[in-house]
Write a protein that holds these residues in place. Structure first.
Motif, PDB file in Angstrom:
ATOM      1  N   TYR A  15       0.866  -1.176   0.000  1.00  0.00           N
ATOM      2  CA  TYR A  15       0.000   0.000   0.000  1.00  0.00           C
ATOM      3  C   TYR A  15       0.901   1.224   0.000  1.00  0.00           C
ATOM      4  O   TYR A  15       1.962   1.227   0.615  1.00  0.00           O
ATOM      5  N   ARG A  16       0.468   2.261  -0.693  1.00  0.00           N
ATOM      6  CA  ARG A  16       1.190   3.531  -0.707  1.00  0.00           C
ATOM      7  C   ARG A  16       0.218   4.637  -0.346  1.00  0.00           C
ATOM      8  O   ARG A  16      -0.970   4.554  -0.644  1.00  0.00           O
ATOM      9  N   GLY A  17       0.762   5.660   0.281  1.00  0.00           N
ATOM     10  CA  GLY A  17      -0.093   6.770   0.653  1.00  0.00           C
ATOM     11  C   GLY A  17       0.723   7.946   1.115  1.00  0.00           C
ATOM     12  O   GLY A  17       1.950   7.973   0.985  1.00  0.00           O
ATOM     13  N   ARG A  25       5.225  10.933   2.063  1.00  0.00           N
ATOM     14  CA  ARG A  25       4.878   9.743   1.272  1.00  0.00           C
ATOM     15  C   ARG A  25       5.417   8.519   1.997  1.00  0.00           C
ATOM     16  O   ARG A  25       6.520   8.544   2.556  1.00  0.00           O
ATOM     17  N   GLN A  27       5.159   3.858   2.143  1.00  0.00           N
ATOM     18  CA  GLN A  27       4.671   2.574   1.626  1.00  0.00           C
ATOM     19  C   GLN A  27       4.663   1.596   2.781  1.00  0.00           C
ATOM     20  O   GLN A  27       5.435   1.742   3.734  1.00  0.00           O
ATOM     21  N   SER A  90      -1.407  11.085   8.130  1.00  0.00           N
ATOM     22  CA  SER A  90      -1.568   9.894   7.299  1.00  0.00           C
ATOM     23  C   SER A  90      -1.100   8.623   8.000  1.00  0.00           C
ATOM     24  O   SER A  90      -1.441   7.527   7.572  1.00  0.00           O
ATOM     25  N   HIS A 106      -7.914   6.562   4.809  1.00  0.00           N
ATOM     26  CA  HIS A 106      -8.316   7.678   3.941  1.00  0.00           C
ATOM     27  C   HIS A 106      -7.136   8.295   3.198  1.00  0.00           C
ATOM     28  O   HIS A 106      -7.335   9.094   2.285  1.00  0.00           O
ATOM     29  N   CYS A 107      -5.911   7.929   3.583  1.00  0.00           N
ATOM     30  CA  CYS A 107      -4.709   8.493   2.957  1.00  0.00           C
ATOM     31  C   CYS A 107      -4.016   7.525   2.009  1.00  0.00           C
ATOM     32  O   CYS A 107      -2.923   7.804   1.522  1.00  0.00           O
ATOM     33  N   PHE A 108      -4.644   6.378   1.730  1.00  0.00           N
ATOM     34  CA  PHE A 108      -4.086   5.443   0.753  1.00  0.00           C
ATOM     35  C   PHE A 108      -4.238   6.051  -0.640  1.00  0.00           C
ATOM     36  O   PHE A 108      -5.249   6.678  -0.944  1.00  0.00           O
ATOM     37  N   ASP A 109      -3.253   5.821  -1.514  1.00  0.00           N
ATOM     38  CA  ASP A 109      -3.354   6.302  -2.894  1.00  0.00           C
ATOM     39  C   ASP A 109      -4.553   5.677  -3.598  1.00  0.00           C
ATOM     40  O   ASP A 109      -5.277   6.360  -4.324  1.00  0.00           O
ATOM     41  N   GLN A 110      -4.732   4.386  -3.406  1.00  0.00           N
ATOM     42  CA  GLN A 110      -5.859   3.660  -3.983  1.00  0.00           C
ATOM     43  C   GLN A 110      -6.717   3.134  -2.839  1.00  0.00           C
ATOM     44  O   GLN A 110      -6.204   2.430  -1.968  1.00  0.00           O
TER      45      GLN A 110
END
Length: 138
Positions: A15-17, A25, A27, A90, A106-110
């Motif tokens: 997961y990235r965010g 940023r 991961q 985040s 809520h801060c995940f990229d996807q």
């Protein structure tokens, strides 16, 4: 949790965010099926935080350490990390799992597609924290 005959190895996905402005940023590796908590304690409720706790070893801050401001209150154990530019939290180090990292869903990229969200009674944290104690071990 170690794999055995009754518990197959957990599938981990990346997961990235990050924060709103992009200064922070990260991961993390987490379970393919996320079991997240929506907490009603004062800070989570006010910020709309929904968390996935992962072991600290599965978290990497990619950028933005200089943009982070840390806020603590009450016991001072939890380390709430906010972006000093946009104010978004985040991720943070939770009091219930000081060896882990709490990621804000809520801060995940996807947005995660395979997620279950449960309510956690953080208003009565002392009586309920034990239910989160193993999250950083999964």
């Amino acid at each position: 949790m170690a794999a055995d005959d009754n518990h197959p190895p957990m599938e981990l996905v990346e997961y990235r965010g990050g924060c709103h402005c992009g200064a922070v940023r990260w991961q993390a590796l987490g379970p393919a099926h996320i079991e997240a908590e929506r907490c009603n304690c004062s800070i989570c409720f006010m910020s709309g935080y929904v968390e996935l706790i992962v072991p600290a070893a599965r978290f990497t801050l990619l950028q933005g350490s200089e943009a982070l401001h840390t806020y603590t209150f009450n016991s001072g154990v939890a380390q709430h990390h906010f972006c000093r530019h946009c104010g978004v939290k985040s991720f943070y180090v939770p009091r219930s799992n000081p060896d882990g990292i709490s990621l804000n869903i809520h801060c995940f990229d996807q947005p995660p597609s395979n997620i279950t969200i449960s309510d956690f009674d953080g208003v009565n944290w002392e009586q309920n924290a034990h239910t989160l104690a193993e999250r950083s071990k999964l």
